[in-house]
Structure formats: C-alpha cells, structure tokens
Design a protein around this motif. Structure first.
Motif, PDB file in Angstrom:
ATOM      1  N   GLY A   1       0.827  -1.206   0.000  1.00 56.52           N
ATOM      2  CA  GLY A   1       0.000   0.000   0.000  1.00 56.52           C
ATOM      3  C   GLY A   1       0.857   1.250   0.000  1.00 56.52           C
ATOM      4  N   PHE A   2       1.858   1.283   0.883  1.00 62.18           N
ATOM      5  CA  PHE A   2       2.769   2.421   0.920  1.00 62.18           C
ATOM      6  C   PHE A   2       3.531   2.559  -0.392  1.00 62.18           C
ATOM      7  N   LEU A   3       4.069   1.456  -0.889  1.00 62.28           N
ATOM      8  CA  LEU A   3       4.863   1.501  -2.113  1.00 62.28           C
ATOM      9  C   LEU A   3       4.022   1.922  -3.309  1.00 62.28           C
ATOM     10  N   ARG A   4       2.798   1.450  -3.380  1.00 59.81           N
ATOM     11  CA  ARG A   4       1.901   1.851  -4.470  1.00 59.81           C
ATOM     12  C   ARG A   4       1.535   3.325  -4.362  1.00 59.81           C
ATOM     13  N   ALA A   5       1.309   3.809  -3.146  1.00 60.22           N
ATOM     14  CA  ALA A   5       1.007   5.232  -2.957  1.00 60.22           C
ATOM     15  C   ALA A   5       2.201   6.083  -3.369  1.00 60.22           C
ATOM     16  N   LEU A   6       3.396   5.643  -3.030  1.00 62.31           N
ATOM     17  CA  LEU A   6       4.610   6.367  -3.394  1.00 62.31           C
ATOM     18  C   LEU A   6       4.771   6.426  -4.915  1.00 62.31           C
ATOM     19  N   ALA A   7       4.532   5.320  -5.586  1.00 66.39           N
ATOM     20  CA  ALA A   7       4.612   5.298  -7.049  1.00 66.39           C
ATOM     21  C   ALA A   7       3.550   6.201  -7.664  1.00 66.39           C
ATOM     22  N   ALA A   8       2.335   6.122  -7.137  1.00 69.99           N
ATOM     23  CA  ALA A   8       1.256   6.970  -7.663  1.00 69.99           C
ATOM     24  C   ALA A   8       1.568   8.443  -7.428  1.00 69.99           C
TER      25      ALA A   8
ATOM     26  N   LEU B   1      11.269   5.371  -4.065  1.00 71.78           N
ATOM     27  CA  LEU B   1      10.705   4.054  -4.356  1.00 71.78           C
ATOM     28  C   LEU B   1      11.805   3.069  -4.729  1.00 71.78           C
ATOM     29  N   ARG B   2      12.689   3.463  -5.636  1.00 73.63           N
ATOM     30  CA  ARG B   2      13.784   2.570  -6.051  1.00 73.63           C
ATOM     31  C   ARG B   2      14.689   2.222  -4.878  1.00 73.63           C
TER      32      ARG B   2
ATOM     33  N   ALA C   1       9.635  -0.781  -7.730  1.00 74.18           N
ATOM     34  CA  ALA C   1       9.816   0.169  -8.835  1.00 74.18           C
ATOM     35  C   ALA C   1       9.592  -0.507 -10.176  1.00 74.18           C
ATOM     36  N   ARG C   2      10.113  -1.722 -10.323  1.00 74.52           N
ATOM     37  CA  ARG C   2       9.898  -2.476 -11.577  1.00 74.52           C
ATOM     38  C   ARG C   2       8.429  -2.833 -11.741  1.00 74.52           C
ATOM     39  N   GLU C   3       7.838  -3.372 -10.701  1.00 71.70           N
ATOM     40  CA  GLU C   3       6.427  -3.797 -10.755  1.00 71.70           C
ATOM     41  C   GLU C   3       5.487  -2.640 -11.076  1.00 71.70           C
ATOM     42  N   LEU C   4       5.829  -1.453 -10.574  1.00 70.90           N
ATOM     43  CA  LEU C   4       4.947  -0.304 -10.680  1.00 70.90           C
ATOM     44  C   LEU C   4       5.342   0.659 -11.797  1.00 70.90           C
ATOM     45  N   GLY C   5       6.289   0.246 -12.614  1.00 75.25           N
ATOM     46  CA  GLY C   5       6.635   1.010 -13.794  1.00 75.25           C
ATOM     47  C   GLY C   5       7.446   2.267 -13.565  1.00 75.25           C
TER      48      GLY C   5
END
Length: 135
Positions: free
Chosen positions: A94-101, A122-123, A130-134
């Motif tokens: 959830g945190f990582l996805r929010a950071l990517a978004a 993120l990286r 980072a890879r998973e979320l583009g």
C-alpha cells in the motif's frame, strides 16, 4: 534473501493492513478509506484509479495522503528514514503503491522535483516495487 541490504539496514515490514480484506472483497475504496483512513492501500487504490481516469489533481491528493499514512506506519514499525521496504511483504505494498502513484501524479501536474524524489525513494526502498509499478 536476507533481512537487510549492503549497508546492514534492516528491512521494515509493516503489519497487515486491515483494509486489505475489504478491498479484496470489492468494497469501494472510497468507503474503505473513509472508514479506515490510516490505510495506505485504500488511498493508493483511489490514486491509481484517478490516474487511470486522468484525474491528476485528485490522484495527487489521494497518493499524498496514502504516502503520509504509510510514513506514519513505517515509523511505528521502527523505520528510521532509510532502508529496504520490500515489495515481497504484501502489507508494504500500500505504501509503495502510494509512493509510485505520487511520483506519477506529481509528474502530471508539473512537480518534476517531487516526481524524481518519489521515484528515487521508491527505487531505494524496493527496486522490485519500482519495476512492478513502472518506475
């Protein structure tokens, strides 16, 4: 893989996000976020949906909320401002996805410094995320 990185900083593993089960059951993320506003995952889902709809300002606000809620959770889990936050641990997502978004939304509204900072964060936290979320 081990529990740290080359600098010996331990991984941070967040506790289970109570909202995850409700989201998996198909409950509207707006309802979940309203009832569980500390859930980074609910905010990340709202941000990702807003990005997909071209609602960049809303995506930015949702992502920023999820990011800050995630930072709070990371600190409670012992995070000291650096070190791995592995994607492989589902409650971290959830945190990582929010950071990517947040990185993506910042870029769309012209906040290029923040876009870059968030992508780097993120990286540094999880190359796999980072890879998973583009990013």
């Amino acid at each position: 893989m081990g529990g740290g990185n080359l600098m010996g900083i331990p991984e941070t593993l967040l506790p289970e996000d109570g909202a995850a089960a409700r989201l998996e059951q198909g409950v509207d993320p707006r309802e979940v976020a309203a009832g569980q506003p500390t859930s980074s995952l609910a905010w990340a889902e709202l941000a990702e949906h807003a990005l997909s709809e071209g609602d960049d300002l809303e995506a930015y606000a949702f992502a920023r909320t999820g990011y800050h809620r995630g930072l709070d959770a990371l600190r409670r889990a012992g995070w000291k401002g650096q070190g791995p936050v592995p994607w492989s641990h589902a409650p971290n997502r959830g945190f990582l996805r929010a950071l990517a978004a947040l990185s993506k939304a910042a870029g769309r509204i012209g906040e290029t410094d923040e876009q870059r900072r968030c992508a780097d964060f993120l990286r540094d936290s999880s190359a796999e995320a980072a890879r998973e979320l583009g990013l």
